[in-house]
Design a protein around this motif. Structure first.
Motif, PDB file in Angstrom:
ATOM      1  N   ASP A  37      -7.072 -13.829  11.431  1.00  0.00           N
ATOM      2  CA  ASP A  37      -6.170 -14.307  10.391  1.00  0.00           C
ATOM      3  C   ASP A  37      -5.645 -15.674  10.803  1.00  0.00           C
ATOM      4  OD1 ASP A  37      -6.391 -11.558   9.539  1.00  0.00           O
ATOM      5  OD2 ASP A  37      -4.823 -11.098  11.008  1.00  0.00           O
ATOM      6  N   ARG A  86       4.625 -10.110   8.953  1.00  0.00           N
ATOM      7  CA  ARG A  86       4.202  -9.313   7.796  1.00  0.00           C
ATOM      8  C   ARG A  86       3.368 -10.148   6.838  1.00  0.00           C
ATOM      9  NH1 ARG A  86       9.686  -5.694   6.562  1.00  0.00           N
ATOM     10  NH2 ARG A  86       9.738  -4.700   8.613  1.00  0.00           N
ATOM     11  N   LYS A  87       3.621 -11.434   6.830  1.00  0.00           N
ATOM     12  CA  LYS A  87       2.824 -12.333   5.982  1.00  0.00           C
ATOM     13  C   LYS A  87       1.373 -12.293   6.434  1.00  0.00           C
ATOM     14  CE  LYS A  87       2.453 -17.105   4.363  1.00  0.00           C
ATOM     15  NZ  LYS A  87       3.007 -18.491   4.456  1.00  0.00           N
ATOM     16  N   GLU A 124      -0.299  -9.185   5.272  1.00  0.00           N
ATOM     17  CA  GLU A 124      -0.676  -9.239   3.856  1.00  0.00           C
ATOM     18  C   GLU A 124      -1.848 -10.188   3.624  1.00  0.00           C
ATOM     19  OE1 GLU A 124       2.941 -10.394   2.039  1.00  0.00           O
ATOM     20  OE2 GLU A 124       3.940  -8.443   2.353  1.00  0.00           O
ATOM     21  N   GLU A 125      -1.808 -11.356   4.275  1.00  0.00           N
ATOM     22  CA  GLU A 125      -2.880 -12.330   4.087  1.00  0.00           C
ATOM     23  C   GLU A 125      -4.207 -11.831   4.642  1.00  0.00           C
ATOM     24  OE1 GLU A 125      -1.396 -15.913   5.827  1.00  0.00           O
ATOM     25  OE2 GLU A 125      -0.251 -16.487   4.033  1.00  0.00           O
ATOM     26  N   ARG A 161      -2.167   1.310   2.390  1.00  0.00           N
ATOM     27  CA  ARG A 161      -0.784   1.135   1.951  1.00  0.00           C
ATOM     28  C   ARG A 161       0.228   1.678   2.955  1.00  0.00           C
ATOM     29  NH1 ARG A 161       0.121  -2.905  -1.407  1.00  0.00           N
ATOM     30  NH2 ARG A 161      -1.543  -3.038  -2.958  1.00  0.00           N
ATOM     31  N   GLU A 205       2.270  -0.943   4.884  1.00  0.00           N
ATOM     32  CA  GLU A 205       3.324  -1.740   4.234  1.00  0.00           C
ATOM     33  C   GLU A 205       4.571  -1.762   5.120  1.00  0.00           C
ATOM     34  OE1 GLU A 205       4.488  -4.208   1.368  1.00  0.00           O
ATOM     35  OE2 GLU A 205       2.886  -2.854   0.718  1.00  0.00           O
ATOM     36  N   HIS A 239      -5.153  -8.879   4.298  1.00  0.00           N
ATOM     37  CA  HIS A 239      -5.526  -7.799   3.368  1.00  0.00           C
ATOM     38  C   HIS A 239      -5.540  -6.416   4.034  1.00  0.00           C
ATOM     39  CE1 HIS A 239      -6.472 -10.804   0.345  1.00  0.00           C
ATOM     40  NE2 HIS A 239      -7.210 -11.437   1.238  1.00  0.00           N
ATOM     41  N   TYR A 240      -4.801  -6.277   5.129  1.00  0.00           N
ATOM     42  CA  TYR A 240      -4.731  -4.965   5.778  1.00  0.00           C
ATOM     43  C   TYR A 240      -3.929  -3.984   4.929  1.00  0.00           C
ATOM     44  CZ  TYR A 240      -6.424  -7.598   9.781  1.00  0.00           C
ATOM     45  OH  TYR A 240      -7.178  -8.396  10.603  1.00  0.00           O
ATOM     46  N   VAL A 241      -2.909  -4.494   4.268  1.00  0.00           N
ATOM     47  CA  VAL A 241      -2.083  -3.641   3.413  1.00  0.00           C
ATOM     48  C   VAL A 241      -2.886  -3.166   2.204  1.00  0.00           C
ATOM     49  CG1 VAL A 241      -0.016  -3.537   1.984  1.00  0.00           C
ATOM     50  CG2 VAL A 241       0.063  -4.712   4.183  1.00  0.00           C
ATOM     51  N   ASP A 242      -3.742  -4.044   1.675  1.00  0.00           N
ATOM     52  CA  ASP A 242      -4.573  -3.650   0.539  1.00  0.00           C
ATOM     53  C   ASP A 242      -5.477  -2.476   0.908  1.00  0.00           C
ATOM     54  OD1 ASP A 242      -3.430  -5.728  -0.815  1.00  0.00           O
ATOM     55  OD2 ASP A 242      -5.083  -7.124  -0.478  1.00  0.00           O
TER      56      ASP A 242
END
Length: 217
Positions: free
Chosen positions: A157, A91-92, A95-96, A104, A107, A98-101
């Motif tokens: 990533d 999950r890190k 987030e790193e 949403r 998440e 920026h897929y979650v950004d």
């Protein structure tokens, strides 16, 4: 007087027989066969459900798919296709990257880095650096998508996919391994297969084609 009573009994018997026939009796106490024929006809007219398509035998990671494939986006060339490995991300990394950004709904999702090797066996691709992994899909046991590539799907990533090389041409026998990120949402079903097809459009199409049993590192 005796003759009159006899005639009366006969008339009553005849009337009773007519009444039984009208009610569906046949004089033997059994029901008429007409309703049974109707029921049989109704049962036979029911639509037979379509047979469920079962998965073709799963290939193992590193095992080439049978036959050669000509992807549309390469515009030429026939390839041997081999899924080599699937690396489960964190999950890190999600987030790193920026897929979650960007979405949403991702998440709490899980990234997977999928590696597929292509060997040119015949012909000559017109598009040298085509995205051949566009034909790879992650499916659940029912043949439905269990993870999807995001619009920005490089997967470059930290700890994820290596940066792709830029090539000038393809030579017969040349082999290249491509990596793409696929992301499963938190509530998605467990992946069961990694399938690859140049023309499949439905779950049944993918089930009949080449696919690898889902194993991750």
């Amino acid at each position: 007087m005796h003759m009159t009573r006899t005639r009366a009994v006969k008339k009553m018997t005849t009337a009773l027989g007519i009444a039984l026939t009208a009610c569906g009796g046949n004089g033997s106490g059994k029901e008429s066969g007409a309703p049974e024929e109707g029921a049989t006809k109704s049962e036979s007219s029911k639509a037979t459900p379509a047979a469920r398509v079962e998965w073709s035998p799963a290939l193992t990671m590193g095992q080439p798919a049978p036959g050669l494939y000509e992807p549309k986006n390469s515009e030429g060339g026939k390839f041997q296709v081999t899924a080599t490995k699937i690396v489960k991300g964190t999950r890190k990394q999600l987030e790193e990257g920026h897929y979650v950004d960007a979405d949403r709904n991702l998440e709490g999702g899980t990234p997977y880095y999928v590696y597929v090797t292509y060997t040119l066996k015949e012909g000559k691709p017109s598009v040298v650096n085509s995205d051949l992994n566009a034909q790879a899909v992650v499916l659940d046991e029912n043949g439905e998508p269990a993870a999807e590539r995001p619009v920005i799907h490089s997967g470059f990533d930290e700890g994820g996919c290596p940066v792709d090389k830029v090539y000038m041409s393809w030579d017969i026998g040349e082999q290249r391994t491509m990596c793409s990120i696929y992301i499963a949402k938190a509530n998605a079903k467990q992946p069961a297969r990694l399938a690859w097809s140049a023309d499949a459009t439905t779950a049944d199409d993918y089930k009949k084609g080449a696919s690898w049993g889902w194993t991750t590192r």
